[in-house]
Design a protein around this motif. Structure first.
Motif, PDB file in Angstrom:
ATOM      1  N   VAL A  54      -1.915   2.159 -15.240  1.00 36.68           N
ATOM      2  CA  VAL A  54      -0.818   1.668 -14.413  1.00 36.68           C
ATOM      3  C   VAL A  54       0.204   1.027 -15.345  1.00 36.68           C
ATOM      4  O   VAL A  54      -0.107   0.066 -16.053  1.00 36.68           O
ATOM      5  CB  VAL A  54      -1.307   0.648 -13.375  1.00 36.68           C
ATOM      6  CG1 VAL A  54      -0.123   0.046 -12.613  1.00 36.68           C
ATOM      7  CG2 VAL A  54      -2.269   1.301 -12.389  1.00 36.68           C
ATOM      8  N   ASP A 103      -6.564  -2.465  -7.855  1.00 36.35           N
ATOM      9  CA  ASP A 103      -6.721  -1.549  -6.716  1.00 36.35           C
ATOM     10  C   ASP A 103      -6.995  -0.128  -7.182  1.00 36.35           C
ATOM     11  O   ASP A 103      -7.725   0.624  -6.523  1.00 36.35           O
ATOM     12  CB  ASP A 103      -5.473  -1.581  -5.843  1.00 36.35           C
ATOM     13  CG  ASP A 103      -5.297  -2.908  -5.116  1.00 36.35           C
ATOM     14  OD1 ASP A 103      -6.279  -3.673  -5.033  1.00 36.35           O
ATOM     15  OD2 ASP A 103      -4.179  -3.177  -4.641  1.00 36.35           O
ATOM     16  N   PHE A 104      -6.415   0.246  -8.311  1.00 30.22           N
ATOM     17  CA  PHE A 104      -6.631   1.583  -8.865  1.00 30.22           C
ATOM     18  C   PHE A 104      -7.888   1.647  -9.730  1.00 30.22           C
ATOM     19  O   PHE A 104      -8.315   2.738 -10.109  1.00 30.22           O
ATOM     20  CB  PHE A 104      -5.422   2.013  -9.710  1.00 30.22           C
ATOM     21  CG  PHE A 104      -4.347   2.698  -8.926  1.00 30.22           C
ATOM     22  CD1 PHE A 104      -4.324   4.072  -8.785  1.00 30.22           C
ATOM     23  CD2 PHE A 104      -3.356   1.965  -8.311  1.00 30.22           C
ATOM     24  CE1 PHE A 104      -3.336   4.708  -8.053  1.00 30.22           C
ATOM     25  CE2 PHE A 104      -2.357   2.579  -7.574  1.00 30.22           C
ATOM     26  CZ  PHE A 104      -2.350   3.960  -7.442  1.00 30.22           C
ATOM     27  N   VAL A 111      -2.299  -4.421  -8.585  1.00 30.61           N
ATOM     28  CA  VAL A 111      -2.153  -2.971  -8.423  1.00 30.61           C
ATOM     29  C   VAL A 111      -3.148  -2.253  -9.327  1.00 30.61           C
ATOM     30  O   VAL A 111      -3.827  -1.297  -8.918  1.00 30.61           O
ATOM     31  CB  VAL A 111      -0.715  -2.518  -8.742  1.00 30.61           C
ATOM     32  CG1 VAL A 111      -0.604  -1.006  -8.706  1.00 30.61           C
ATOM     33  CG2 VAL A 111       0.269  -3.138  -7.757  1.00 30.61           C
ATOM     34  N   THR A 156      -0.664   7.414  -5.835  1.00 30.61           N
ATOM     35  CA  THR A 156      -1.860   8.253  -5.684  1.00 30.61           C
ATOM     36  C   THR A 156      -1.486   9.694  -5.376  1.00 30.61           C
ATOM     37  O   THR A 156      -2.077  10.635  -5.924  1.00 30.61           O
ATOM     38  CB  THR A 156      -2.769   7.688  -4.579  1.00 30.61           C
ATOM     39  OG1 THR A 156      -3.165   6.359  -4.932  1.00 30.61           O
ATOM     40  CG2 THR A 156      -4.007   8.547  -4.395  1.00 30.61           C
ATOM     41  N   TYR A 190       4.672   2.330 -12.306  1.00 32.99           N
ATOM     42  CA  TYR A 190       5.030   1.333 -11.301  1.00 32.99           C
ATOM     43  C   TYR A 190       6.458   0.867 -11.581  1.00 32.99           C
ATOM     44  O   TYR A 190       6.728  -0.285 -11.908  1.00 32.99           O
ATOM     45  CB  TYR A 190       4.033   0.176 -11.363  1.00 32.99           C
ATOM     46  CG  TYR A 190       4.057  -0.725 -10.141  1.00 32.99           C
ATOM     47  CD1 TYR A 190       3.749  -0.225  -8.874  1.00 32.99           C
ATOM     48  CD2 TYR A 190       4.363  -2.071 -10.260  1.00 32.99           C
ATOM     49  CE1 TYR A 190       3.775  -1.051  -7.763  1.00 32.99           C
ATOM     50  CE2 TYR A 190       4.378  -2.910  -9.150  1.00 32.99           C
ATOM     51  CZ  TYR A 190       4.092  -2.390  -7.907  1.00 32.99           C
ATOM     52  OH  TYR A 190       4.105  -3.211  -6.805  1.00 32.99           O
ATOM     53  N   GLU A 205       1.367   2.129  -3.569  1.00 32.88           N
ATOM     54  CA  GLU A 205       0.126   2.610  -4.174  1.00 32.88           C
ATOM     55  C   GLU A 205      -0.225   4.009  -3.669  1.00 32.88           C
ATOM     56  O   GLU A 205      -0.701   4.855  -4.438  1.00 32.88           O
ATOM     57  CB  GLU A 205      -1.008   1.629  -3.887  1.00 32.88           C
ATOM     58  CG  GLU A 205      -0.802   0.279  -4.564  1.00 32.88           C
ATOM     59  CD  GLU A 205      -2.002  -0.637  -4.435  1.00 32.88           C
ATOM     60  OE1 GLU A 205      -3.084  -0.144  -4.071  1.00 32.88           O
ATOM     61  OE2 GLU A 205      -1.851  -1.843  -4.712  1.00 32.88           O
ATOM     62  N   ARG A 235       0.822  -1.213   0.000  1.00 30.85           N
ATOM     63  CA  ARG A 235       0.000   0.000   0.000  1.00 30.85           C
ATOM     64  C   ARG A 235       0.857   1.264   0.000  1.00 30.85           C
ATOM     65  O   ARG A 235       0.424   2.312  -0.493  1.00 30.85           O
ATOM     66  CB  ARG A 235      -0.948   0.015   1.200  1.00 30.85           C
ATOM     67  CG  ARG A 235      -0.243   0.050   2.547  1.00 30.85           C
ATOM     68  CD  ARG A 235      -1.230   0.137   3.707  1.00 30.85           C
ATOM     69  NE  ARG A 235      -0.539   0.176   4.980  1.00 30.85           N
ATOM     70  CZ  ARG A 235       0.037   1.252   5.500  1.00 30.85           C
ATOM     71  NH1 ARG A 235       0.013   2.397   4.838  1.00 30.85           N
ATOM     72  NH2 ARG A 235       0.646   1.197   6.669  1.00 30.85           N
TER      73      ARG A 235
END
Length: 216
Positions: free
Chosen positions: A115, A135-136, A132, A104, A170, A100, A97
């Motif tokens: 991503v 999650d986005f 990832v 953000t 990333y 991430e 996290r």
């Protein structure tokens, strides 16, 4: 690698890059790690491209992969280097996290986000990167390989009406893959993750957790 009564050395293993700026960014990350933990012996080596290679350095201590997922370098190169030594290997930095949240924080306002990762055929590596993206709530694209290239995904989003597109990079450091993102047709690209001070703290968290689990 560990003196009597001293904390085990932290061996940071980066991928390695030919990019001069990327090399500096990784060295600076390791310097920040050392500054956050005075007295801890922190050493840098590489899985590929640069020297010293991990197999030339590891004979004990805690090995922390400066990598964003458990791909080939973690499961083979680093594992082989640590095998037969007292060294213990921490989990790679990602997914986490902290990374991430860093992405953000640096994402500007945009109609769409992509991503972007380096690319790999390794199933475990791809699964972690896809997580990832999930999650986005954003598509994942790759800077290398033959499928889902970043420029193609950006172009598809444009065709669907996105006016402002941001790439969540990333990637840990500058280099060939990172630079291709700036030529992919998006309006903004987040900076390499190694520049975020929170990543140095993440490296130490991996070290501390491995120490605790291994009872070193």
């Amino acid at each position: 690698m560990t003196m009597r009564g001293a904390r085990p050395v932290l061996i940071a293993v980066a991928h390695g890059t030919r990019s001069a700026s990327g090399q500096v960014q990784i060295r600076e990350l390791v310097t920040r790690v050392a500054r956050q933990r005075p007295g801890l012996d922190v050493r840098l080596c590489y899985a590929d491209v640069q020297r010293p290679r991990v197999g030339e350095v590891v004979d004990g201590g805690v090995v922390v992969p400066l990598l964003l997922s458990a791909g080939h370098h973690v499961r083979v190169d680093i594992a082989d280097a640590a095998a037969g030594t007292p060294a213990v290997v921490a989990e790679p930095l990602g997914p986490d996290r902290v990374l991430e949240e860093s992405l953000t924080r640096h994402l500007p306002a945009a109609d769409a986000v992509v991503v972007a990762a380096a690319g790999s055929k390794d199933p475990a590596w791809r699964a972690s990167v896809e997580q990832v993206g999930a999650d986005f709530g954003a598509p994942v694209a790759y800077a290398s390989g033959s499928d889902r290239k970043v420029a193609d995904v950006v172009a598809a989003l444009r065709r669907r009406g996105a006016r402002r597109i941001a790439i969540a990079a990333y990637l840990l450091a500058d280099g060939h893959f990172y630079r291709t993102l700036h030529r992919a047709g998006a309006d903004a690209v987040t900076p390499p993750l190694s520049l975020d001070p929170a990543v140095a703290s993440l490296v130490l968290r991996r070290y501390d957790l491995t120490m605790a689990l291994s009872r070193l």
